[in-house]
Design an enzyme around this catalytic site. Structure first.
Site, short mmCIF file in Angstrom:
data_model
loop_
_atom_site.label_atom_id
_atom_site.label_comp_id
_atom_site.label_asym_id
_atom_site.label_seq_id
_atom_site.Cartn_x
_atom_site.Cartn_y
_atom_site.Cartn_z
N HIS A 1 -0.60 -8.11 15.80
CA HIS A 1 0.00 -8.07 14.45
C HIS A 1 -0.90 -7.48 13.38
O HIS A 1 -0.47 -7.23 12.27
CB HIS A 1 0.48 -9.46 14.02
CG HIS A 1 -0.56 -10.30 13.34
ND1 HIS A 1 -1.79 -10.57 13.89
CD2 HIS A 1 -0.54 -10.93 12.15
CE1 HIS A 1 -2.48 -11.35 13.06
NE2 HIS A 1 -1.75 -11.57 12.01
N GLU B 215 0.83 -1.21 0.00
CA GLU B 215 0.00 0.00 0.00
C GLU B 215 0.86 1.25 0.00
O GLU B 215 1.89 1.31 0.67
CB GLU B 215 -0.90 0.06 1.26
CG GLU B 215 -2.16 -0.76 1.14
CD GLU B 215 -3.14 -0.55 2.31
OE1 GLU B 215 -4.19 -1.21 2.29
OE2 GLU B 215 -2.87 0.25 3.23
N LYS C 77 -2.99 -5.48 -4.38
CA LYS C 77 -3.47 -6.63 -3.60
C LYS C 77 -2.97 -7.91 -4.22
O LYS C 77 -3.02 -8.08 -5.44
CB LYS C 77 -5.00 -6.55 -3.67
CG LYS C 77 -5.78 -7.45 -2.81
CD LYS C 77 -5.63 -7.14 -1.34
CE LYS C 77 -5.87 -8.40 -0.57
NZ LYS C 77 -4.92 -9.46 -0.87
#
Lengths: 477, 146
Positions: A400, A203, A476
């Site tokens: 996490h 990202e 993605k």
């Protein structure tokens, strides 16, 4: 199974049956409304039965039902009489996250976002099929697996500064490629520098809020700054290593007379040949994953150079830090006032060493280790810092990620991938994906709100909020 | 339902599990259950193009029990997919015992530009793994890490 609330966000499972230690779960009360929470808590209790477990079987607020260990599980096993369990690391060995800062601001990137995401998509292969960015000759993968990101430094794909800002310096000790099967080498040879599938992503984000200015300044991030987050692991190389060893360990556990409540908890006494071989191979997979994320950083630098027509040095494309969240590491922790060597299993949990720890790079040592928490696609991610409390309570560990709520199948029923893409685009996020169906599986509604998870670890002191990031572009897997 | 309808059909079903995907498989014979489990797994890996020639690979495996063999079989197929870059579509079990398996599997060469990838599968786990003989056939369950 009895569950006692011992703090606003802390629950204890007192030992019963074969449990050697209690279970301790850090969670928001909403955990008990979550589908699959009973199975996840049972898994916390199951881990507590493993030989040599020290203090408690711990779970983080992003806990969810896994296989063997719960996701979000932490267990420290005594080096002298404990075990190592490949299921306590998982198939994606050293799945982890790296955060990369840039000297660019939102205004610099906004108008170039589409070409930037296109360039990233071209350079960083996604999905389970394509070749990675680095092609290795026969025989070279063994060295990469022993040396990790340092192997890439010699080829000009990593700087000394990159290595310094990677957990373990990007090179897990004890790696021996002789312990890696031919099958794992065959799978891994073409995969270095590839994102993979499932929940992995790359990202481009902007820092929206800074909550701890001193730590943020040490980590080199500030409001309005553009950063890049890479979430990936050891690909088929690591999957094969776990597969190879789970089978062998099931027999080893039986020989050692260890009763297992779940076969995926297969384990072997530390020091046994099975444990030594697994740890040597696991370290290779860790190094593969460090090199994989490093190679993707190299490609990110190339993409920024091409789109912004300046060198990556000038654009300030520098590694903040790289953390592992599926790993079993030998660490020394103080337990009841005594130093003990333990093998800390983190299965969907992140190391969060506090200020002053010699394992934290010198430039961050005053504020604690950077902890990178990827949120679900399209909402937000967090940068935290490790604390003294984590050192005392959780063997220097924290959460996490967001933690799944809906199964992938259930998520697909809520909305289609195309609808999810449209919603993200309506929110101004540029989306590139290998699998449109995969977009639905990873949609925000499939996950717990990452802000709630981070709020719990911040409230109980397992880590400290430093900065919140919002996505601009999503690539993605 | 016609009179010739078998007492136990052949098939698979994907079962919800928070972070992973369960596969329930059934069929009149253990061989068919193994083949169904392979079809279910590859339905999560990649959609075949169904054009061109298939490449065949021989698979031979051993395990301590038949349910462990089922997990080992799926993991072997994932290895063949990645290492040989074959999108597997045909699974013929030639010989199956409690502890060993021999099969011939075939698939089309992976073309990343043309094949549509699904979410992908990391591995078959041993969590809740089962394979049982019932009165009218066989039934199994495998949890896949996806």
């Amino acid at each position: 199974m009895r569950i006692e609330r011992t703090g606003e966000f802390v629950y204890e499972i007192p030992p019963e049956g074969q449990m050697r230690v209690p279970g301790r779960v850090y969670a928001h009360a909403s955990l008990f409304d979550q589908a699959g929470h009973e199975e996840a808590l049972q898994q916390v209790a199951n881990v507590a039965t493993l030989p040599g477990i020290v203090s408690a079987s711990i779970a983080m607020p992003d806990i969810h039902w896994g296989y063997g260990f719960p996701i979000g599980g932490v267990a420290a096993m005594d080096e002298a009489d404990g075990v190592v369990s490949p299921g306590g690391v998982g198939f994606d060995i050293n799945c982890g996250v790296r955060l990369v800062r840039t000297a660019l601001g939102l205004e610099d990137v906004r108008s170039r976002l589409e070409p930037l995401m296109h360039e990233l998509m071209r350079r960083v292969p996604q999905g389970s099929g394509p070749h990675g960015a680095l092609t290795l000759k026969e025989g070279e993968l063994g060295r990469l697996a022993e040396e990790g990101a340092a192997f890439l430094a010699r080829r000009g794909y990593a700087t000394e500064d990159d290595l310094l800002h990677t957990e373990e310096g990007g090179m897990m000790p004890g790696a021996d490629s002789a312990a890696v099967s031919r099958r794992a080498l065959e799978r891994g040879r073409t995969q270095v520098g590839s994102l993979g599938s499932g929940n992995h992503f790359l990202e481009v984000q902007v820092v929206e809020e800074v909550l701890d200015e001193r730590a943020a300044s040490a980590f080199g991030v500030g409001p309005g700054q553009v950063v890049v987050m890479i979430h990936s692991g050891s690909r088929g190389f690591g999957h094969q290593i776990c597969t190879d060893h789970v089978g062998r360990m099931a027999s080893a556990a039986a020989r050692a007379g260890i009763e297992l409540p779940d076969r995926q908890l297969a384990c072997a006494p530390l020091g046994s040949p099975e444990a030594r071989e697994y740890l040597a191979a696991m370290a290779c997979a860790c190094n593969f994953a460090f090199a994989n994320r490093q190679m993707m950083l190299h490609e990110v630098r190339g993409a920024f150079e091409r789109v912004f027509r300046a060198s990556w040095n000038r654009l300030g494309v520098e590694l903040v830090y790289d953390v592992c969240h599926n790993i079993a590491k030998r660490e020394v922790h103080v337990v009841d006032g005594v130093e003990r060597a333990v093998r800390v299993h983190r299965k969907g949990a992140t190391r969060a060493f506090g200020p002053g720890s010699p394992d934290v790079p010198p430039d961050y040592r005053d504020v604690g280790q950077p902890v990178i928490i990827p949120g679900d696609m399209g909402t937000e991610s967090w940068l935290l810092a490790g604390t003294e409390t984590a050192m005392r309570e959780t063997f220097g560990s924290t959460c996490h990620g967001a933690g799944r709520l809906l199964s992938r199948h259930a998520a697909r029923k809520v909305r289609s991938g195309a609808e999810v893409r449209r919603e993200l685009e309506d929110a101004g996020i540029v989306v590139k994906a290998a699998s449109v169906g995969g977009l639905a599986e990873e949609a925000p509604f499939a996950y717990k709100d990452v802000a709630d998870v981070v709020a719990v670890v911040d409230a109980v002191g397992l880590s400290r909020k430093v900065a919140r990031m919002r996505p601009l572009g999503v690539l993605k897997g | 339902m016609s009179a010739g309808y078998p007492s136990m059909s052949v098939g698979y079903e994907l079962v919800d599990h928070t972070a992973d995907i369960g596969v329930r498989v059934w069929g009149p014979t253990a061989e068919e259950v193994f083949e169904q489990a392979a079809l279910a797994t590859f339905s999560l890996v990649c959609d075949p193009l169904d054009v061109g020639e298939l490449t065949a690979v021989e698979v031979a495996l051993e395990a301590e029990s038949m349910d462990l063999l089922l997990a080992a079989w799926l993991n072997e197929l994932l290895y063949v997919f990645e290492a040989r870059r074959l999108v597997l579509t045909q699974f013929d079990i030639e010989d199956l015992s409690d502890t060993s398996l021999r099969a011939r599997v075939s698939g089309e060469p992976l073309d990343p530009d043309r094949h549509i990838m699904c979410g992908g599968v990391k591995a078959a786990t041993l969590h809740e793994l089962s394979l049982e003989r019932r009165d009218d056939g066989w039934e199994g369950f495998v949890l896949l890490d996806v």
